[in-house]
Design a protein around this motif. Structure first.
Motif, PDB file in Angstrom:
ATOM      1  N   THR A 299      15.653   1.971  47.547  1.00 21.10           N
ATOM      2  CA  THR A 299      15.047   1.408  48.757  1.00 21.10           C
ATOM      3  C   THR A 299      16.019   0.464  49.456  1.00 21.10           C
ATOM      4  OG1 THR A 299      12.769   1.640  48.021  1.00 21.10           O
ATOM      5  CG2 THR A 299      13.194  -0.090  49.614  1.00 21.10           C
ATOM      6  N   HIS A 300      16.680  -0.381  48.668  1.00 18.46           N
ATOM      7  CA  HIS A 300      17.618  -1.310  49.307  1.00 18.46           C
ATOM      8  C   HIS A 300      18.722  -0.538  50.033  1.00 18.46           C
ATOM      9  CE1 HIS A 300      19.520  -5.124  50.179  1.00 18.46           C
ATOM     10  NE2 HIS A 300      20.644  -4.417  50.133  1.00 18.46           N
ATOM     11  N   TYR A 301      19.265   0.472  49.381  1.00 19.99           N
ATOM     12  CA  TYR A 301      20.311   1.274  50.014  1.00 19.99           C
ATOM     13  C   TYR A 301      19.785   1.867  51.332  1.00 19.99           C
ATOM     14  CZ  TYR A 301      23.629   4.968  51.013  1.00 19.99           C
ATOM     15  OH  TYR A 301      24.539   5.773  51.656  1.00 19.99           O
ATOM     16  N   GLY A 302      18.588   2.418  51.288  1.00 19.48           N
ATOM     17  CA  GLY A 302      18.009   3.038  52.484  1.00 19.48           C
ATOM     18  C   GLY A 302      17.781   2.037  53.602  1.00 19.48           C
ATOM     19  N   MET A 303      17.273   0.856  53.246  1.00 22.63           N
ATOM     20  CA  MET A 303      17.020  -0.170  54.270  1.00 22.63           C
ATOM     21  C   MET A 303      18.320  -0.704  54.854  1.00 22.63           C
ATOM     22  SD  MET A 303      13.728  -2.258  52.838  1.00 22.63           S
ATOM     23  CE  MET A 303      13.429  -3.179  54.339  1.00 22.63           C
ATOM     24  N   SER A 304      19.364  -0.735  54.020  1.00 20.97           N
ATOM     25  CA  SER A 304      20.656  -1.261  54.475  1.00 20.97           C
ATOM     26  C   SER A 304      21.444  -0.231  55.284  1.00 20.97           C
ATOM     27  CB  SER A 304      21.465  -1.713  53.255  1.00 20.97           C
ATOM     28  OG  SER A 304      22.733  -2.188  53.650  1.00 20.97           O
ATOM     29  N   LYS A 305      21.535   1.002  54.772  1.00 17.01           N
ATOM     30  CA  LYS A 305      22.453   1.986  55.354  1.00 17.01           C
ATOM     31  C   LYS A 305      21.774   2.983  56.305  1.00 17.01           C
ATOM     32  CE  LYS A 305      25.935   0.355  52.975  1.00 17.01           C
ATOM     33  NZ  LYS A 305      25.365  -0.951  52.604  1.00 17.01           N
ATOM     34  N   LEU A 306      20.504   3.282  56.097  1.00 15.94           N
ATOM     35  CA  LEU A 306      19.818   4.282  56.925  1.00 15.94           C
ATOM     36  C   LEU A 306      18.912   3.627  57.975  1.00 15.94           C
ATOM     37  CD1 LEU A 306      18.790   6.854  54.139  1.00 15.94           C
ATOM     38  CD2 LEU A 306      20.751   6.986  55.687  1.00 15.94           C
ATOM     39  N   TYR A 307      18.100   2.667  57.528  1.00 14.12           N
ATOM     40  CA  TYR A 307      17.200   1.993  58.470  1.00 14.12           C
ATOM     41  C   TYR A 307      17.889   0.800  59.130  1.00 14.12           C
ATOM     42  CZ  TYR A 307      12.365   2.377  60.057  1.00 14.12           C
ATOM     43  OH  TYR A 307      11.238   2.646  60.793  1.00 14.12           O
ATOM     44  N   GLU A 308      18.955   0.333  58.497  1.00 11.68           N
ATOM     45  CA  GLU A 308      19.792  -0.764  59.024  1.00 11.68           C
ATOM     46  C   GLU A 308      18.985  -2.006  59.401  1.00 11.68           C
ATOM     47  OE1 GLU A 308      23.691   1.368  60.796  1.00 11.68           O
ATOM     48  OE2 GLU A 308      21.895   1.739  62.005  1.00 11.68           O
ATOM     49  N   VAL A 309      18.181  -2.461  58.418  1.00 10.78           N
ATOM     50  CA  VAL A 309      17.415  -3.694  58.637  1.00 10.78           C
ATOM     51  C   VAL A 309      17.762  -4.767  57.608  1.00 10.78           C
ATOM     52  CG1 VAL A 309      15.452  -2.625  59.824  1.00 10.78           C
ATOM     53  CG2 VAL A 309      15.442  -2.772  57.333  1.00 10.78           C
ATOM     54  N   SER A 310      18.802  -4.520  56.818  1.00 15.49           N
ATOM     55  CA  SER A 310      19.256  -5.560  55.910  1.00 15.49           C
ATOM     56  C   SER A 310      20.212  -6.472  56.682  1.00 15.49           C
ATOM     57  CB  SER A 310      19.934  -4.937  54.689  1.00 15.49           C
ATOM     58  OG  SER A 310      20.240  -5.929  53.736  1.00 15.49           O
ATOM     59  N   CYS A 311      20.930  -7.325  55.973  1.00 14.61           N
ATOM     60  CA  CYS A 311      21.969  -8.152  56.583  1.00 14.61           C
ATOM     61  C   CYS A 311      22.984  -8.480  55.495  1.00 14.61           C
ATOM     62  CB  CYS A 311      21.400  -9.418  57.217  1.00 14.61           C
ATOM     63  SG  CYS A 311      20.577 -10.531  56.055  1.00 14.61           S
ATOM     64  N   GLU A 312      24.083  -9.042  55.893  1.00  9.27           N
ATOM     65  CA  GLU A 312      25.180  -9.291  54.957  1.00  9.27           C
ATOM     66  C   GLU A 312      24.721 -10.107  53.748  1.00  9.27           C
ATOM     67  OE1 GLU A 312      29.059 -12.140  54.786  1.00  9.27           O
ATOM     68  OE2 GLU A 312      28.608 -11.257  56.739  1.00  9.27           O
ATOM     69  N   GLU A 313      23.926 -11.147  53.998  1.00 12.77           N
ATOM     70  CA  GLU A 313      23.509 -12.039  52.915  1.00 12.77           C
ATOM     71  C   GLU A 313      22.635 -11.309  51.890  1.00 12.77           C
ATOM     72  OE1 GLU A 313      23.952 -14.621  56.663  1.00 12.77           O
ATOM     73  OE2 GLU A 313      23.178 -12.621  56.190  1.00 12.77           O
ATOM     74  N   LEU A 314      21.723 -10.474  52.384  1.00 17.83           N
ATOM     75  CA  LEU A 314      20.836  -9.741  51.466  1.00 17.83           C
ATOM     76  C   LEU A 314      21.609  -8.679  50.688  1.00 17.83           C
ATOM     77  CD1 LEU A 314      17.800  -9.370  53.865  1.00 17.83           C
ATOM     78  CD2 LEU A 314      17.849 -10.746  51.784  1.00 17.83           C
ATOM     79  N   ASP A 315      22.538  -8.021  51.354  1.00 14.02           N
ATOM     80  CA  ASP A 315      23.376  -7.038  50.645  1.00 14.02           C
ATOM     81  C   ASP A 315      24.194  -7.719  49.550  1.00 14.02           C
ATOM     82  OD1 ASP A 315      22.391  -5.024  52.236  1.00 14.02           O
ATOM     83  OD2 ASP A 315      24.146  -4.911  53.541  1.00 14.02           O
ATOM     84  N   PHE A 316      24.675  -8.936  49.851  1.00 13.41           N
ATOM     85  CA  PHE A 316      25.456  -9.703  48.871  1.00 13.41           C
ATOM     86  C   PHE A 316      24.609 -10.026  47.636  1.00 13.41           C
ATOM     87  CE2 PHE A 316      27.278 -13.819  47.376  1.00 13.41           C
ATOM     88  CZ  PHE A 316      28.563 -13.381  47.082  1.00 13.41           C
ATOM     89  N   LEU A 317      23.356 -10.471  47.854  1.00 15.93           N
ATOM     90  CA  LEU A 317      22.462 -10.774  46.727  1.00 15.93           C
ATOM     91  C   LEU A 317      22.129  -9.513  45.933  1.00 15.93           C
ATOM     92  CD1 LEU A 317      20.061 -13.367  48.421  1.00 15.93           C
ATOM     93  CD2 LEU A 317      21.721 -13.838  46.594  1.00 15.93           C
ATOM     94  N   ASN A 318      21.981  -8.389  46.627  1.00 15.40           N
ATOM     95  CA  ASN A 318      21.702  -7.124  45.955  1.00 15.40           C
ATOM     96  C   ASN A 318      22.888  -6.689  45.094  1.00 15.40           C
ATOM     97  OD1 ASN A 318      21.733  -3.789  46.362  1.00 15.40           O
ATOM     98  ND2 ASN A 318      19.733  -4.643  45.883  1.00 15.40           N
TER      99      ASN A 318
END
Length: 383
Positions: A299-318
């Protein structure tokens, strides 16, 4: 939140008398983001943080309300033109009005409330407040409103008195929460089912990035539009498809040449996410928390790379969660800031939290906030 703390403030502000005490929780959503407006499933649970309110009928037609946390007092009547200016009081006023619209008879009451749901962390403090008062007033004035309608009263309060066009998930989880269970809610039919969530040997922890990027509302509208565009394209071949929930990857691939690459990516995420909710439900019935964690990372990958609703800080924590061997981690909520939700083995917990705090501070100059959560009961009377 301690009953004694709320009661002491109620006694102080309202002539030494006591009333009845009610509580409702905030919520987490284990998996199922941006699926609600696509007719799919969400998978929330009530948490051990919420709102506690004391109420007592006062024999007038006025509500006298005190916010303990804000140290603010407001009085208002119960007619439409009596809406208070203070935004926190509009939640209580809105619940009163929505009950009255449904035929409930409400009179004036005194109330004081406080909460321990962290504000702005995506755990729905507003839904906890609405559910507390919907449940309390229904009980005190014997309105006979069922639990489903209580959740809808909270949602209608957001729509009609607070200017937020939200779905039903937050209020639903706050009213229907059950300790040791998550709730799969079908956002189309509103049917729901409890699934056991007893992760022995694991803990649920939220890491709050303490950022909120300003893109959220316009980006949300763009993504809704993308989903609608794809449904419209698929409908030409498959008229029964009303939401992306009705579509599959084969149907999406049929229209790939007729939609933008961006719309394709958005739909790919949603179709995958709806299936992931079902996969996680199956895994929980088998007590398979490793699969649950794997789906959270997907889900995180999808929200970050496909839906593009993550942000740098959240990707870093992930990424830190992955490096520390955390079972599952993903951005929780609409995105562009807020929290990651993490399923962590007990023996890895201390190392993970300390590493995340240290590395995040090194990179961003501030500490993430850490919230441990336990899945708990929904709206109820305490005493």
């Amino acid at each position: 939140m301690e009953i004694e703390f709320v009661r002491s403030r109620f006694i102080k502000h309202f002539d030494g008398s006591t009333g009845s005490v009610y509580a409702s929780p905030g919520r987490i959503n284990l998996i199922g983001e941006h699926t609600d407006y696509n007719g799919g499933f969400v998978f929330p649970g009530a948490i051990d943080k919420g709102m506690v309110a004391e109420l007592k009928i006062n024999g007038t037609n006025k509500v006298r309300a005190y916010s303990i946390d804000l140290k603010d007092y407001v009085e208002f009547g119960l007619n439409e033109e009596d809406a208070p200016r203070a935004s926190w009081a509009r939640y209580i006023f809105g619940v009163c009005r929505e009950i009255i619209k449904r035929g409930g008879k409400i009179a004036g009451f005194n109330t004081a409330f406080a909460g321990d749901v962290p504000l702005g962390a995506g755990m729905s403090s507003s839904a906890a407040l609405e559910s507390t008062y919907a449940y309390a007033l229904n009980d005190m004035f014997d309105c006979g409103i069922d639990k489903f309608e209580l959740a809808k009263i909270g949602q209608a309060t957001e729509h009609n008195y607070c200017g937020v066009n939200c779905g039903i998930m937050d209020q639903f989880a706050s009213v229907f929460g059950k300790a040791g269970h998550l709730i799969r809610l079908d956002c189309r039919s509103l049917e729901y089912q409890y699934f056991p969530f007893n992760p022995e040997g694991y803990r649920l922890v939220l890491l709050d990035s303490v950022v909120k990027h300003e893109l959220a509302s316009s980006a949300y509208n763009d993504r809704r539009r993308s989903c609608e565009n794809v449904v419209a394209a698929i409908q030409k071949r498959h008229p029964h498809v009303e939401f992306l929930r009705d579509a599959n990857m084969d149907m999406l691939n049929e229209v790939k040449g007729e939609i933008t690459a961006e719309d394709y990516m958005r739909a790919e995420y949603v179709i995958g996410e709806i299936q992931r909710v079902l996969d996680v439900c199956d895994a929980l019935e088998c007590g398979d928390y490793e699969t649950v964690g794997k789906k959270m990372y997907e889900t995180h990958y999808g929200m970050s790379k496909l839906y593009e609703v993550s942000c740098e800080e959240l990707d870093f924590l992930n990424d830190i969660a992955k490096e520390c061997g955390v079972t599952g981690s993903r951005v929780m909520g609409g995105g562009f800031g807020g929290c990651t939700i993490n399923l962590v083995k007990n023996e890895l917990y201390d190392h993970f939290v300390e590493t995340a705090k240290m590395r995040y501070k090194e990179k961003y100059g501030r500490l993430p906030k850490v919230y441990d959560v336990v899945i708990s009961d929904g709206a109820r009377k305490l005493c």
